[in-house]
Write a protein that holds these residues in place. Sequence first.
Motif, mmCIF file in Angstrom:
data_model
loop_
_atom_site.group_PDB
_atom_site.id
_atom_site.type_symbol
_atom_site.label_atom_id
_atom_site.label_comp_id
_atom_site.label_asym_id
_atom_site.label_seq_id
_atom_site.Cartn_x
_atom_site.Cartn_y
_atom_site.Cartn_z
ATOM 1 N N ALA A 262 -51.211 24.375 16.091
ATOM 2 C CA ALA A 262 -49.836 24.603 16.543
ATOM 3 C C ALA A 262 -49.531 26.084 16.734
ATOM 4 C CB ALA A 262 -48.853 24.003 15.550
ATOM 5 N N GLU A 263 -50.039 26.931 15.857
ATOM 6 C CA GLU A 263 -49.795 28.371 15.969
ATOM 7 C C GLU A 263 -50.442 28.926 17.244
ATOM 8 O OE1 GLU A 263 -51.221 32.294 13.596
ATOM 9 O OE2 GLU A 263 -50.356 30.701 12.373
ATOM 10 N N ARG A 264 -51.653 28.503 17.512
ATOM 11 C CA ARG A 264 -52.355 28.972 18.712
ATOM 12 C C ARG A 264 -51.669 28.457 19.973
ATOM 13 N NH1 ARG A 264 -58.561 28.166 18.740
ATOM 14 N NH2 ARG A 264 -58.353 29.786 17.178
ATOM 15 N N LYS A 265 -51.214 27.198 19.946
ATOM 16 C CA LYS A 265 -50.489 26.653 21.101
ATOM 17 C C LYS A 265 -49.219 27.449 21.381
ATOM 18 C CE LYS A 265 -51.897 21.860 21.389
ATOM 19 N NZ LYS A 265 -51.940 21.443 22.762
ATOM 20 N N ALA A 266 -48.516 27.832 20.325
ATOM 21 C CA ALA A 266 -47.299 28.627 20.488
ATOM 22 C C ALA A 266 -47.625 29.997 21.082
ATOM 23 C CB ALA A 266 -46.594 28.785 19.151
ATOM 24 N N ARG A 267 -48.708 30.616 20.616
ATOM 25 C CA ARG A 267 -49.115 31.913 21.138
ATOM 26 C C ARG A 267 -49.486 31.815 22.614
ATOM 27 N NH1 ARG A 267 -53.858 34.048 21.938
ATOM 28 N NH2 ARG A 267 -54.993 32.592 20.636
ATOM 29 N N LEU A 268 -50.182 30.757 22.984
ATOM 30 C CA LEU A 268 -50.567 30.561 24.389
ATOM 31 C C LEU A 268 -49.356 30.275 25.267
ATOM 32 C CD1 LEU A 268 -53.857 28.529 23.896
ATOM 33 C CD2 LEU A 268 -53.646 30.899 24.674
ATOM 34 N N ALA A 269 -48.402 29.519 24.740
ATOM 35 C CA ALA A 269 -47.170 29.257 25.496
ATOM 36 C C ALA A 269 -46.400 30.550 25.733
ATOM 37 C CB ALA A 269 -46.307 28.242 24.757
ATOM 38 N N THR A 270 -46.381 31.416 24.722
ATOM 39 C CA THR A 270 -45.728 32.719 24.866
ATOM 40 C C THR A 270 -46.451 33.567 25.903
ATOM 41 O OG1 THR A 270 -44.992 32.650 22.572
ATOM 42 C CG2 THR A 270 -45.032 34.806 23.627
ATOM 43 N N GLU A 271 -47.761 33.535 25.871
ATOM 44 C CA GLU A 271 -48.555 34.289 26.847
ATOM 45 C C GLU A 271 -48.305 33.771 28.258
ATOM 46 O OE1 GLU A 271 -53.251 35.360 27.799
ATOM 47 O OE2 GLU A 271 -52.740 34.403 25.906
ATOM 48 N N LEU A 272 -48.251 32.462 28.407
ATOM 49 C CA LEU A 272 -48.050 31.849 29.725
ATOM 50 C C LEU A 272 -46.655 32.141 30.268
ATOM 51 C CD1 LEU A 272 -49.606 30.129 31.739
ATOM 52 C CD2 LEU A 272 -48.694 28.104 30.636
ATOM 53 N N SER A 273 -45.657 32.154 29.405
ATOM 54 C CA SER A 273 -44.294 32.409 29.871
ATOM 55 C C SER A 273 -43.931 33.890 29.873
ATOM 56 C CB SER A 273 -43.295 31.642 29.009
ATOM 57 O OG SER A 273 -43.325 32.124 27.686
ATOM 58 N N GLY A 274 -44.801 34.728 29.360
ATOM 59 C CA GLY A 274 -44.550 36.168 29.311
ATOM 60 C C GLY A 274 -45.437 36.931 30.280
ATOM 61 N N PRO A 275 -46.520 37.496 29.783
ATOM 62 C CA PRO A 275 -47.381 38.338 30.613
ATOM 63 C C PRO A 275 -47.934 37.646 31.849
ATOM 64 C CG PRO A 275 -48.002 38.537 28.314
ATOM 65 C CD PRO A 275 -46.980 37.455 28.385
ATOM 66 N N CYS A 276 -48.180 36.371 31.777
ATOM 67 C CA CYS A 276 -48.744 35.657 32.934
ATOM 68 C C CYS A 276 -47.763 35.557 34.101
ATOM 69 C CB CYS A 276 -49.209 34.257 32.512
ATOM 70 S SG CYS A 276 -50.657 34.282 31.415
ATOM 71 N N GLN A 277 -46.487 35.693 33.823
ATOM 72 C CA GLN A 277 -45.492 35.622 34.895
ATOM 73 C C GLN A 277 -45.625 36.767 35.892
ATOM 74 O OE1 GLN A 277 -43.330 32.989 35.397
ATOM 75 N NE2 GLN A 277 -44.621 32.128 33.798
ATOM 76 N N ALA A 278 -46.206 37.878 35.465
ATOM 77 C CA ALA A 278 -46.387 39.037 36.349
ATOM 78 C C ALA A 278 -47.341 38.727 37.497
ATOM 79 C CB ALA A 278 -46.916 40.212 35.551
ATOM 80 N N PHE A 279 -48.167 37.725 37.319
ATOM 81 C CA PHE A 279 -49.172 37.388 38.327
ATOM 82 C C PHE A 279 -48.725 36.247 39.248
ATOM 83 C CE2 PHE A 279 -51.554 38.773 34.478
ATOM 84 C CZ PHE A 279 -51.890 40.018 34.957
ATOM 85 N N LYS A 280 -47.480 35.895 39.200
ATOM 86 C CA LYS A 280 -47.006 34.770 39.988
ATOM 87 C C LYS A 280 -46.169 35.171 41.184
ATOM 88 C CE LYS A 280 -47.205 31.051 36.723
ATOM 89 N NZ LYS A 280 -46.503 29.891 36.219
ATOM 90 N N GLY A 281 -46.173 36.379 41.548
ATOM 91 C CA GLY A 281 -45.333 36.717 42.678
ATOM 92 C C GLY A 281 -45.669 38.013 43.209
#
Length: 105
Positions: free
Chosen positions: A86-105
């Motif tokens: 669960a902790e790792r899933k939360a960290r990955l969700a944060t990564e996906l909704s944070g830094p990864c957003q820079a690569f979507k546009g």
Amino acid sequence: MRIATVTLAAAATLMAAGSALAAGKVTDVDFIKASRCRGIATSSAADTADLDAWLKAARRSRTTSVMDRAAVAEDAGRREAKTTNAERKARLATELSGPCQAFKG
């Protein structure tokens, strides 16, 4: 404390990625990070259309070694996203909704 550290690291990564993209030059490191994001998003059943378009545009002029490292990063992101921790899933969700957003546009 740990959440604050992760949030701070994510914000710093987002700012660095955003400034690199704003300059119009995509670095090899950005390309590899975006590939990891794609791996995480694919395993999370998230929409990857924008990310795929970004990667396709950034793929030009990449060397074979960078493409290979990007493939490894994508596979690692995909494997890591299949966790039941669960902790790792939360960290990955944060990564996906944070830094990864820079690569979507």
